[in-house]
Design an enzyme around this catalytic site. Structure first.
Site, PDB file in Angstrom:
ATOM      1  N   ASP A 159       5.514  -7.155   2.935  1.00 51.09           N
ATOM      2  CA  ASP A 159       4.497  -7.508   1.945  1.00 51.09           C
ATOM      3  C   ASP A 159       5.204  -7.694   0.595  1.00 51.09           C
ATOM      4  OD1 ASP A 159       2.052  -7.994   0.837  1.00 51.09           O
ATOM      5  OD2 ASP A 159       1.245  -5.981   1.164  1.00 51.09           O
ATOM      6  N   GLU A 189      -8.990  -9.968   4.442  1.00 58.84           N
ATOM      7  CA  GLU A 189      -9.255  -8.620   3.948  1.00 58.84           C
ATOM      8  C   GLU A 189     -10.602  -8.547   3.246  1.00 58.84           C
ATOM      9  OE1 GLU A 189      -7.318  -4.952   1.350  1.00 58.84           O
ATOM     10  OE2 GLU A 189      -6.156  -6.787   1.662  1.00 58.84           O
ATOM     11  N   SER A 196       0.822  -1.212   0.000  1.00 58.81           N
ATOM     12  CA  SER A 196       0.000   0.000   0.000  1.00 58.81           C
ATOM     13  C   SER A 196       0.853   1.258   0.000  1.00 58.81           C
ATOM     14  CB  SER A 196      -0.934   0.008   1.216  1.00 58.81           C
ATOM     15  OG  SER A 196      -0.216  -0.282   2.412  1.00 58.81           O
ATOM     16  N   GLU A 212       0.012 -12.472  -1.390  1.00 58.66           N
ATOM     17  CA  GLU A 212      -1.365 -12.791  -1.727  1.00 58.66           C
ATOM     18  C   GLU A 212      -1.446 -14.121  -2.470  1.00 58.66           C
ATOM     19  OE1 GLU A 212      -3.212  -9.469  -3.687  1.00 58.66           O
ATOM     20  OE2 GLU A 212      -2.434  -8.035  -2.229  1.00 58.66           O
ATOM     21  N   LYS A 269       4.693 -11.724   3.773  1.00 58.36           N
ATOM     22  CA  LYS A 269       3.300 -12.005   3.413  1.00 58.36           C
ATOM     23  C   LYS A 269       3.160 -11.888   1.905  1.00 58.36           C
ATOM     24  CE  LYS A 269       0.079  -8.899   3.117  1.00 58.36           C
ATOM     25  NZ  LYS A 269      -0.544  -9.204   1.791  1.00 58.36           N
TER      26      LYS A 269
END
Length: 281
Positions: free
Chosen positions: A84, A183, A46, A116, A114
């Site tokens: 991330d 999320e 982000s 996705e 982490k």
């Protein structure tokens, strides 16, 4: 206070202690998060949006993330720091995913990574865990798939997507993920899966039934106005405070109020006279 690890985070979950997590992307912010006693920091991709001004997270790179992660890690003697992994750093192969995860640990000194979900993310999770690197899973909304999803949409409101959330969470736990982020998942579904899992679950728009909560710090502080998800809470309006402060600074400079005598260095009249005499010949 000792630094949080996989074991202490798991113990919090087992003892029904709520886990707190925020994002951070720089040293001073991370230091405040650490000193506030927040348990975990996610150095999220982000940062591409809230720090670099891009419209989504897809422009985050390994180099960009590495710099942010290293700065955050240097600030944290208590808080566990999770990197991330950005788009393109884990999609191609298990081997490349392992190399990039290792870079975060060896170069940026983070405590875990982490990423996705992708079609073979379970295999990648297992491989990274076997390397000795803690992994946080991520189910529900995947911002890196914003194009395929047609926008940032809640995941799990219908049977197909709800089944995907449950099955992915169970598979990630089996693969060795020590925690899983939920999320933009309906609260009932997050709570249901949390009960089925033995590892901690962290909600960012997943409701109160998870083991812990995560928010983007810029949302918490009211510092990012381009987009604020409905699940975020603005605790302060630091952005407005910054605008007011910068405006006041400009006004004082233009009015000759700043700098005042108290903000200026002094020198003796004798030295000034000597300089004037020398250069005014």
């Amino acid at each position: 206070m000792t630094k949080h690890t996989v074991k202490t985070i798991q113990a919090m979950r087992d003892e029904a202690q709520t886990i707190t997590m925020l994002t951070a992307y720089d040293y001073p912010t991370a230091k405040k998060v650490n000193d506030a006693g927040i348990d975990m920091i996610l150095v999220g991709d982000s940062c591409a949006m809230v720090v670099h001004g891009h419209p989504n997270t897809l422009t985050a790179t390994m180099d960009m993330m590495g710099l942010h992660c290293a700065a955050v890690a240097r600030a944290c003697d208590r808080t566990m720091v999770i990197a991330d992994m950005p788009f393109g750093s884990f999609q191609y192969s298990v081997e490349e995913t392992m190399r990039n995860a290792a870079r975060f640990v060896t170069e940026a000194k983070v405590d875990g990574v982490k990423f996705e979900a992708t079609p073979n993310h379970i295999e990648k999770t297992e491989a990274i865990v076997k390397m000795g690197i803690p992994v946080v899973g991520h189910v529900g909304l995947h911002p890196q798939a914003v194009g395929a999803l047609g926008g940032l949409k809640v995941q799990g409101k219908d049977v197909d997507t709800a089944r995907k959330v449950v099955s992915e969470a169970l598979a990630l736990q089996e693969a060795g993920a020590f925690a899983i982020i939920f999320e933009a998942v309906p609260a009932k579904l997050s709570a249901y899966v949390t009960e089925k899992l033995s590892v901690p679950t962290i909600s960012i728009g997943g409701g109160p039934g998870c083991s812990g909560q995560l928010l983007v710090t810029h949302d918490v502080l009211g510092m990012y106005d381009n987009f604020t998800p409905s699940f975020a809470k603005r605790y302060q309006e630091v952005g407005q405070l910054m605008l007011d402060t910068f405006t006041q600074y400009k006004e004082e400079v233009l009015a000759g109020i700043f700098p005042g005598e108290e903000h200026s260095y002094k020198m003796s009249d004798e030295v000034m006279e000597a300089i004037e005499k020398e250069f005014n010949r």
